[in-house]
Design a protein around this motif. Structure first.
Motif, short mmCIF file in Angstrom:
data_model
loop_
_atom_site.label_atom_id
_atom_site.label_comp_id
_atom_site.label_asym_id
_atom_site.label_seq_id
_atom_site.Cartn_x
_atom_site.Cartn_y
_atom_site.Cartn_z
N SER A 3 0.82 -1.20 0.00
CA SER A 3 0.00 0.00 0.00
C SER A 3 0.85 1.24 0.00
O SER A 3 0.53 2.22 -0.65
N SER A 4 1.92 1.19 0.73
CA SER A 4 2.80 2.36 0.75
C SER A 4 3.43 2.60 -0.58
O SER A 4 3.62 3.73 -1.00
N HIS A 5 3.76 1.49 -1.27
CA HIS A 5 4.35 1.68 -2.60
C HIS A 5 3.36 2.26 -3.55
O HIS A 5 3.70 3.10 -4.40
N ASN A 6 2.13 1.82 -3.46
CA ASN A 6 1.11 2.32 -4.40
C ASN A 6 0.79 3.78 -4.16
O ASN A 6 0.50 4.53 -5.09
N ALA A 234 11.48 6.60 1.74
CA ALA A 234 12.52 5.60 1.91
C ALA A 234 12.75 5.27 3.37
O ALA A 234 12.99 4.11 3.74
N MET A 235 12.71 6.29 4.23
CA MET A 235 12.89 6.03 5.64
C MET A 235 11.77 5.16 6.18
O MET A 235 12.00 4.25 6.98
N THR A 236 10.53 5.42 5.73
CA THR A 236 9.41 4.60 6.18
C THR A 236 9.59 3.15 5.72
O THR A 236 9.36 2.20 6.48
N SER A 237 9.99 2.99 4.51
CA SER A 237 10.24 1.63 3.98
C SER A 237 11.36 0.95 4.72
O SER A 237 11.36 -0.28 4.89
#
Length: 976
Positions: A3-6, A234-237
């Motif tokens: 979901s974050s990627h989308n 990126a930090m969240t990932s």
């Protein structure tokens, strides 16, 4: 994560790459203008209509826009919306035909319709739908703020103020040049009164570097601000990724604990067994290696022991095996570093020893006493030497044997001459020193016995050489046969290797550093094929399974010795058994060439014996000794030489021409002398011949009788009988009587001597035929000169050549003519088919003799013809009857008949008198015509008839002429 990627606003990688490339090249491609499109894309808001429609230099780099369109003048002028083309422009430039001309379709281009794109539309429609769906899900950021480009240009202008040296990838202050370029030392100099100025320069430099640092920090901060959203995303990932890594680490730790427990419970014991098995095998191999080193250490003493017993083959095999072990099994052993060179020197020494040993053997074999014993001297020693020489590729050893043959042949003749001379008391060896001079003092029987002894010695000599060379050739052929069998075996193994390839792949995984791990297990734990293959490779066929007590036996043999040193047993023709190794590096061509050279050596031995015999003959023939031999002696010598030549041909299998040529040369000289002697003898006989009938001794009659029985040879002299047979008056030949002269009797004997010489010396057949033809021609021509040419009147002193002389000469010629076909058949049986053309000489001689006989008959008729011409020319038809002329004619006819009736056969006498009678009738007819006497029954006719009747009565009263048809009616002229 998904979901974050989308929902992530970070642009795609392709668009970001395009952005950075565009940013770097923007100053090169575009000039600053008043209004520019947005450079930085804006984040999509979910509504596609709100996006900017203006082109983007970054996002629209690969997409076509109206700015990519180009317009050319002909396209603008060819506006299809015009009602009528402005033809003036085109017709003025391109001609009138340009307006109305229609372009015909090309024959090479197909007509394209919508059906051609149907397949493409079917394939591309699903892809287009997928593309549209993805595009709606994630719309690319192709819109940028126009202010971004301006800001980008400003930051680029600021960065250009920073010197390029700071931007270099290899920038390092440790480099003196770089340091001097950044901080020049001139700004820090305090010399003289320039201190204040230097301090100001240093302060200025510091401010300039601070300014450069500010510019770089501002640009870095600007770049970070542009990518802030991507950075926070990126930090969240990263936090989510760390959670996954933590869980993965725990799973790996748990798996390792389980594997460690499995290793301790199930694998550690088995692996320990394997390690102990490998250790045990390594110890066994170390033990075997030490035993092998001990064996190699004993190589040199063993070689010395083998050489002391002349076991050269065994010594060479041991050296070769040791060299191979040193190169393969014991390579790198420091204690054996000099052993290889020592073995090489020892091998060279063995080569010299074998050559010297073979030379000694050849000398002993050829120089031993020449007796009837033709056995091989020490066959085992010979075979061993030959095998050793072949192993060392010393293929020219047969030349040593050839040199010894030459020396031995010389010594044989020398020893025979010395032994013979020592037994002859007439030769004083102290006075006559040279052997050649001593030999020339021998008479023919002594010299003939010496030659016979030499020939017998040479025969035994050649038989010994043949036996020895046959043994050598048999050894060569054994090696050749071994090579052939080895090649056949290799071909068979290659065929079988393809079938065993599957088994090899099953065993391959068990191999570790050249060693089979399966050695630790029993055969039952391996697959069937793998167990068989492993057992074949690691144990010998007769070895037992490896045990602690017998581990050294199967493994003591090295790989090289087990694979290359195979030995096969072979037996030579003499019964000597030899072991042939596989390491004879000789090709079939070399072995065949060597066998041919050995066979050629046997031929050379025959040539050597013949050459030495020829020199022996020539040494004796220097004083003309051979030319002075009589026929019997030369025939005996010729038979001896022919026998020796045939013996050598039978032993060696090839003809040697030197001795045969010498014999032919001496035979030619003998033929010349033989012919000259008999021709001279015949000439003397003819010059002393008085052409009177001679009595025929009984020996000549026996000679003729032997020829009639089919034997053309001189009969052996019989011992004198108690009663000597009296000579006969005639020579009886096949029931016919021949009155001959003594010269012809001796000529017949001479002819038989020629024929017998041909039987005794076949090589002189052609020469004898030529000489005999010459002799017969000479007799014919010389007898013609003496009788018909009346040469005997001056040579012998005859008063006249009588009709009896003529008839006797004719009968002698007929006797020779009778024997010519017999002589021809005798020579024909002894000539080669290609030499049959020489028999034409006898045809010519027969014709010459017949012509001579006819000339003699014509001479007899001519004598009577002249008598008839003389007497009948004076004939007169008158009384008394018979007239004196006819009485005289009858008297002469009676004398003629008396002279020839006993010499010539009755048929020839009748034919001769018929010819004389024809001549008589011709002269009488001519005389009667001259006298005009005709057959009219008158008185003159009666007188002539009475005389003719008297002539006829007297002629028919002679012996053998009573039935002669005289046909006297031909004397009268026929009435026309």
């Amino acid at each position: 994560m998904a979901s974050s990627h989308n929902s992530s606003p970070v642009p795609q990688s392709n668009s970001s790459d395009a952005f950075f490339k565009k940013e770097m090249d923007a100053t090169k491609r575009f000039r600053p203008v008043q209004s520019l499109p947005d450079v930085c894309p804006k984040e999509p808001t979910g509504n596609s209509n709100n996006l900017h429609d203006s082109p983007s230099l970054v996002a629209d780099q690969q997409r076509w826009t109206i700015y990519h369109s180009k317009v050319n003048l002909p396209a603008a002028l060819n506006d299809p919306r015009l009602a009528k083309r402005e033809s003036d422009f085109f017709t003025k430039t391109w001609g009138v035909d340009f307006v109305d001309t229609e372009v015909t379709p090309s024959f090479y281009l197909p007509q394209i319709t919508k059906e051609h794109f149907a397949l493409y539309q079917q394939e591309i429609t699903p892809r287009e739908k997928v593309h549209e769906r993805c595009k709606n899900i994630c719309t690319p950021k192709d819109t940028f703020d126009r202010t971004l480009l301006h800001t980008h240009d400003k930051s680029r202008t600021d960065l250009e103020q920073v010197p390029k040296i700071f931007m270099k990838p290899d920038f390092a202050l440790e480099d003196s040049l770089t340091f001097n370029a950044v901080l020049p030392w001139s700004h820090f100099s305090t010399a003289g009164g320039k201190g204040n100025r230097d301090a100001a320069s240093s302060k200025l430099l510091q401010e300039k570097l601070s300014h450069y640092l500010d510019i770089v920090e501002v640009n870095i901060a600007h770049q970070i601000s542009l990518r802030s959203e991507a950075f926070f995303h990126a930090m969240t990932s990263q936090h989510e990724l760390q959670d996954y890594l933590r869980k993965t680490s725990q799973a790996v730790k748990l798996l390792r604990e389980k594997i460690s427990k499995i290793d301790k419970v199930m694998c550690e014991g088995s692996l320990r067994v394997l390690r102990l098995s490998l250790t045990r095998n390594n110890c066994i191999k170390a033990y075997n290696k030490l035993k092998l080193m001990a064996t190699v250490h004993q190589t040199q003493p063993t070689v010395q022991l083998l050489l002391s017993t002349s076991e050269y083959v065994g010594a060479l095999d041991l050296i070769a095996t040791t060299q191979e072990v040193l190169q393969q099994e014991l390579q790198g052993i420091h204690s054996f570093r000099h052993l290889g060179s020592q073995l090489c020197e020892l091998e060279k020494l063995i080569d010299k020893m074998m050559i010297a040993e073979f030379s000694t053997y050849a000398r002993n074999d050829l120089n031993r006493p020449l007796e009837d014993d033709c056995q091989i001297l020490e066959e085992e020693r010979l075979v061993s030497l030959v095998f050793g020489l072949l192993k060392q590729r010393k293929l020219n050893f047969y030349e040593i044997y050839g040199d010894e043959m030459i020396n031995t042949a010389k010594n044989i003749i020398k020893q025979c001459v010395v032994n013979t001379v020592s037994q002859i008391e007439e030769i004083d060896t102290e006075v006559v020193v040279k052997l050649a001079d001593q030999m020339r003092m021998m008479n023919f029987p002594q010299w003939f016995d010496l030659l016979k002894n030499i020939f017998s010695k040479f025969t035994i000599f050649l038989k010994r050489i043949k036996a020895t060379l046959n043994t050598i050739r048999s050894v060569v052929f054994l090696v050749l046969d071994k090579n052939q069998k080895t090649r056949d075996l290799e071909d068979t193994l290659q065929k079988n290797s393809a079938k065993e390839s599957t088994v090899d792949t099953e065993v391959a995984y068990l191999t570790h550093e050249g060693m089979f791990i399966s050695d630790a297990f029993g055969d039952g734990e391996l697959p069937a094929g793998a167990a068989d293959t492993a057992s074949q490779r690691n144990t010998s066929p007769n070895s037992e399974p490896c045990s602690s007590d017998s581990v050294s036996e199967p493994e003591c043999t090295t790989d090289s010795s087990s694979s290359k040193e195979h030995m096969s047993s072979s037996i030579t023709p003499g019964g000597v058994e030899m072991m042939i190794s596989d390491d004879m590096k000789l090709t079939d061509l070399e072995l065949v060439r060597l066998a041919n050279n050995i066979q050629e050596l046997l031929y050379n031995a025959s040539d050597i014996c013949h050459d030495r015999s020829v020199k022996f003959l020539m040494a004796r023939a220097k004083d003309g000794f051979l030319e002075k031999l009589n026929s019997n002696e030369f025939v005996t010598l010729s038979r001896l030489m022919e026998g020796f030549i045939l013996d050598t041909e039978h032993i060696c299998g090839r003809k040697s021409m030197s001795l045969r040529g010498a014999l032919q040369s001496q035979a030619n000289r003998f033929v010349n002398r033989f012919h000259e002697e008999r021709k001279t003898k015949l000439s003397l006989l003819l010059d002393n011949e008085r052409w009177k009938q001679a009595e025929v001794p009984a020996e000549f009659q026996d000679l003729v009788d032997s020829v009639s029985d089919g034997r053309i040879s001189l009969p052996e002299k019989k011992p004198t009988a108690t009663e000597e047979r009296k000579p006969a008056e005639f020579l009886i030949v096949e029931g016919q009587k021949y009155a001959t002269v003594g010269t012809v009797l001796l000529l017949i004997r001479i002819i038989l001597e020629y024929c017998q010489c041909v039987d005794n010396i076949p090589s002189i057949t052609t020469d004898m035929l030529t000489r005999l033809s010459d002799l017969l021609k000479y007799f014919n021509s010389r007898s013609c000169q003496l009788v018909l040419g009346a040469g005997a009147l001056q040579v012998v002193g005859l008063k006249t050549i009588t009709t009896k002389n003529l008839a006797l000469s004719s009968r002698c010629l007929q006797l020779i003519v009778h024997y010519i076909p017999i002589i021809r058949a005798h020579f024909e049986a002894r000539l080669q088919p290609k030499q049959f053309s020489m028999l034409r000489h006898f045809d010519h001689i027969t014709k010459d003799y017949h012509d001579h006989i006819a000339e003699i008959s014509a001479k007899l008729v001519a004598i009577m013809d002249s008598l008839f011409d003389k007497l009948l020319s004076k004939y007169e038809v008158k009384a008394p009857v018979p007239s004196a002329c006819f009485r005289n004619i009858c008297k002469q006819m009676a004398k003629m008949h008396e002279a020839i009736c006993d010499l010539l056969p009755e048929e020839q006498t009748q034919m001769l008198f018929l010819r004389i009678n024809a001549s008589y009738k011709l002269h009488l007819k001519r005389q009667l015509a001259h006298l005009n006497v005709v057959n009219d029954g008158g008185p003159l006719n009666g007188l002539v008839t009475s005389d003719v009747a008297f002539y006829t009565g007297n002629l028919q009263a002679l012996k053998g002429l009573n039935n002669l048809d005289l046909n006297m009616a031909e004397i009268w002229e026929q009435k026309r």
